[in-house]
Design a protein around this motif. Structure first.
Motif, PDB file in Angstrom:
ATOM      1  N   PRO A  28     -34.798  15.887  20.963  1.00 24.88           N
ATOM      2  CA  PRO A  28     -34.351  15.019  19.860  1.00 24.88           C
ATOM      3  C   PRO A  28     -34.700  13.539  20.042  1.00 24.88           C
ATOM      4  O   PRO A  28     -35.277  12.933  19.123  1.00 24.88           O
ATOM      5  CB  PRO A  28     -32.837  15.263  19.815  1.00 24.88           C
ATOM      6  N   PRO A  29     -34.369  12.906  21.181  1.00 23.78           N
ATOM      7  CA  PRO A  29     -34.735  11.492  21.297  1.00 23.78           C
ATOM      8  C   PRO A  29     -36.243  11.269  21.318  1.00 23.78           C
ATOM      9  O   PRO A  29     -36.717  10.198  20.895  1.00 23.78           O
ATOM     10  CB  PRO A  29     -34.093  11.054  22.617  1.00 23.78           C
ATOM     11  N   GLN A  67     -37.516  11.293  17.700  1.00 29.88           N
ATOM     12  CA  GLN A  67     -37.072  10.064  17.034  1.00 29.88           C
ATOM     13  C   GLN A  67     -37.924   8.881  17.482  1.00 29.88           C
ATOM     14  O   GLN A  67     -38.296   8.028  16.665  1.00 29.88           O
ATOM     15  CB  GLN A  67     -35.608   9.803  17.337  1.00 29.88           C
ATOM     16  N   GLU A  68     -38.265   8.841  18.762  1.00 28.88           N
ATOM     17  CA  GLU A  68     -39.140   7.782  19.278  1.00 28.88           C
ATOM     18  C   GLU A  68     -40.511   7.860  18.622  1.00 28.88           C
ATOM     19  O   GLU A  68     -41.117   6.821  18.303  1.00 28.88           O
ATOM     20  CB  GLU A  68     -39.274   7.919  20.792  1.00 28.88           C
ATOM     21  N   TYR A 101     -41.315   8.856  15.590  1.00 26.51           N
ATOM     22  CA  TYR A 101     -41.310   8.365  14.208  1.00 26.51           C
ATOM     23  C   TYR A 101     -40.869   6.910  14.113  1.00 26.51           C
ATOM     24  O   TYR A 101     -41.159   6.252  13.104  1.00 26.51           O
ATOM     25  CB  TYR A 101     -40.430   9.261  13.343  1.00 26.51           C
ATOM     26  N   ASP A 102     -40.188   6.413  15.114  1.00 28.19           N
ATOM     27  CA  ASP A 102     -39.775   5.003  15.087  1.00 28.19           C
ATOM     28  C   ASP A 102     -40.856   4.068  15.632  1.00 28.19           C
ATOM     29  O   ASP A 102     -40.884   2.884  15.281  1.00 28.19           O
ATOM     30  CB  ASP A 102     -38.498   4.809  15.906  1.00 28.19           C
ATOM     31  N   VAL A 149     -30.652  13.780  14.527  1.00 30.29           N
ATOM     32  CA  VAL A 149     -31.856  12.957  14.555  1.00 30.29           C
ATOM     33  C   VAL A 149     -32.580  13.006  13.216  1.00 30.29           C
ATOM     34  O   VAL A 149     -33.072  11.986  12.717  1.00 30.29           O
ATOM     35  CB  VAL A 149     -32.789  13.416  15.702  1.00 30.29           C
ATOM     36  N   GLU A 186     -31.034  10.706  10.760  1.00 25.99           N
ATOM     37  CA  GLU A 186     -31.253   9.290  11.036  1.00 25.99           C
ATOM     38  C   GLU A 186     -32.726   8.881  10.933  1.00 25.99           C
ATOM     39  O   GLU A 186     -33.040   7.699  11.093  1.00 25.99           O
ATOM     40  CB  GLU A 186     -30.732   8.946  12.435  1.00 25.99           C
ATOM     41  N   THR A 187     -33.608   9.837  10.690  1.00 21.88           N
ATOM     42  CA  THR A 187     -35.045   9.544  10.651  1.00 21.88           C
ATOM     43  C   THR A 187     -35.606  10.013   9.312  1.00 21.88           C
ATOM     44  O   THR A 187     -36.032  11.167   9.161  1.00 21.88           O
ATOM     45  CB  THR A 187     -35.777  10.252  11.810  1.00 21.88           C
ATOM     46  N   LEU A 220     -39.165  11.709   9.153  1.00 23.81           N
ATOM     47  CA  LEU A 220     -39.187  13.059   9.704  1.00 23.81           C
ATOM     48  C   LEU A 220     -38.563  14.044   8.721  1.00 23.81           C
ATOM     49  O   LEU A 220     -39.099  15.139   8.495  1.00 23.81           O
ATOM     50  CB  LEU A 220     -38.443  13.097  11.038  1.00 23.81           C
TER      51      LEU A 220
END
Length: 307
Positions: free
Chosen positions: A247-248, A251-252, A254-255, A287, A290-291, A294
């Protein structure tokens, strides 16, 4: 060609470790790397511009990357001189990565081979079973002797009888020793045994590390490092998409990358396509919420539309 290549790589490695002939410093947090402009600037457009333009970095010979991830910067510098990072020839870098993730990620499995709760843990020894057959009670021994006393052939010489008794006792002792060895055969002394490292290095998830290195390579225009990070990320994803680091890491991805950069994003969407059960994980669901980018791509993929 193998020997000249090894000689060149060894020379470059020595330059980084010793810092000899260094004419440039890269600073990130508490770490300072003594590097060489000829090696760094020829591989990165950013560093070339910083050292050849009338900027403060060109005058002072110090480039401050304090806003970047310290671990990713370390891997970037290592790549400049080794053409690799997090490799089997870089155990110090692997230990640093393990320490950086220790406080932020859960273990990838409930019980790992090195866990104190594991049956094969070096620090946990198996309790030995008490063999009651070896416990001698004088009263029981006397009673047993009166009932099961062996009847020797009266024609057997006394010396042979004695040898028979010694042989029987030796067999019992030998059997007892073998039983104890079988019970302790799984006990490993950590100071006497070092497990060999497996190839390729996929035993520990480094998804988040590779995502950060990829973004850093893109930021500073290091095409070789960017391609290497993508390859490592794809390999790790195939082995560790079920880990707590998934998960992290997504997220990294796409961020830290733009929408047009499909290097790591395609790996993520293909992983979801091949493993639909990932959508049922609570940590993955958080995640995705919050994204937005994604979530949008997963929505299009679910309806059969191109991403």
């Amino acid at each position: 060609m193998e020997q000249p290549n090894n000689e060149l790589m060894s020379a470059l490695s020595t330059l980084l470790e010793a810092g000899k002939y260094s004419d440039l410093s890269i600073v990130c947090g508490s770490k300072r790397y003594a590097v060489h402009r000829a090696i760094i600037c020829s591989r990165s457009g950013f560093f070339d511009g910083a050292c050849s333009s009338p900027f403060r970095e060109a005058e002072t010979g110090i480039i401050d990357l304090g806003e970047d991830d310290a671990e990713a910067v370390e891997h970037m510098v290592h790549y400049f001189y080794h053409l690799d990072y997090l490799s089997t020839n870089n155990p110090r870098s692997r230990r640093a990565s393990a320490r950086s993730r220790a406080g932020s990620l859960r273990p990838t499995s409930p019980v790992s081979p090195s866990s104190p709760m594991s049956p094969r843990s070096p620090t946990r020894r198996r309790a030995k079973k008490l063999n009651l057959a070896l416990v001698e009670d004088p009263l029981l021994a006397q009673a047993a002797a009166s009932v099961t006393r062996p009847r020797y052939d009266p024609l057997t010489p006394p010396e042979e009888r004695e040898n028979q008794f010694e042989t029987s006792l030796a067999d019992k002792i030998h059997a007892s020793q073998e039983e104890e060895e079988d019970e302790d055969e799984e006990v490993v002394d950590p100071f006497e045994f070092v497990a060999p490292e497996q190839q390729p290095n996929v035993d520990v998830p480094y998804l988040l590390v590779h995502a950060k290195v990829y973004a850093l390579a893109d930021k500073y225009g290091i095409s070789g490092l960017k391609a290497l990070a993508r390859r490592k990320f794809s390999t790790q994803m195939a082995h560790h998409f079920q880990s707590a680091e998934f998960p992290p890491a997504i997220q990294e991805v796409y961020d830290s990358t733009v929408d047009s950069d499909r290097g790591l994003r395609d790996v993520v969407t293909q992983t979801f396509r091949a493993n639909p059960a990932l959508a049922h994980r609570k940590d993955v669901e958080e995640v995705v919420k919050e994204t937005p980018n994604l979530a949008w791509e997963l929505f299009r993929m679910a309806w059969g539309m191109p991403v």
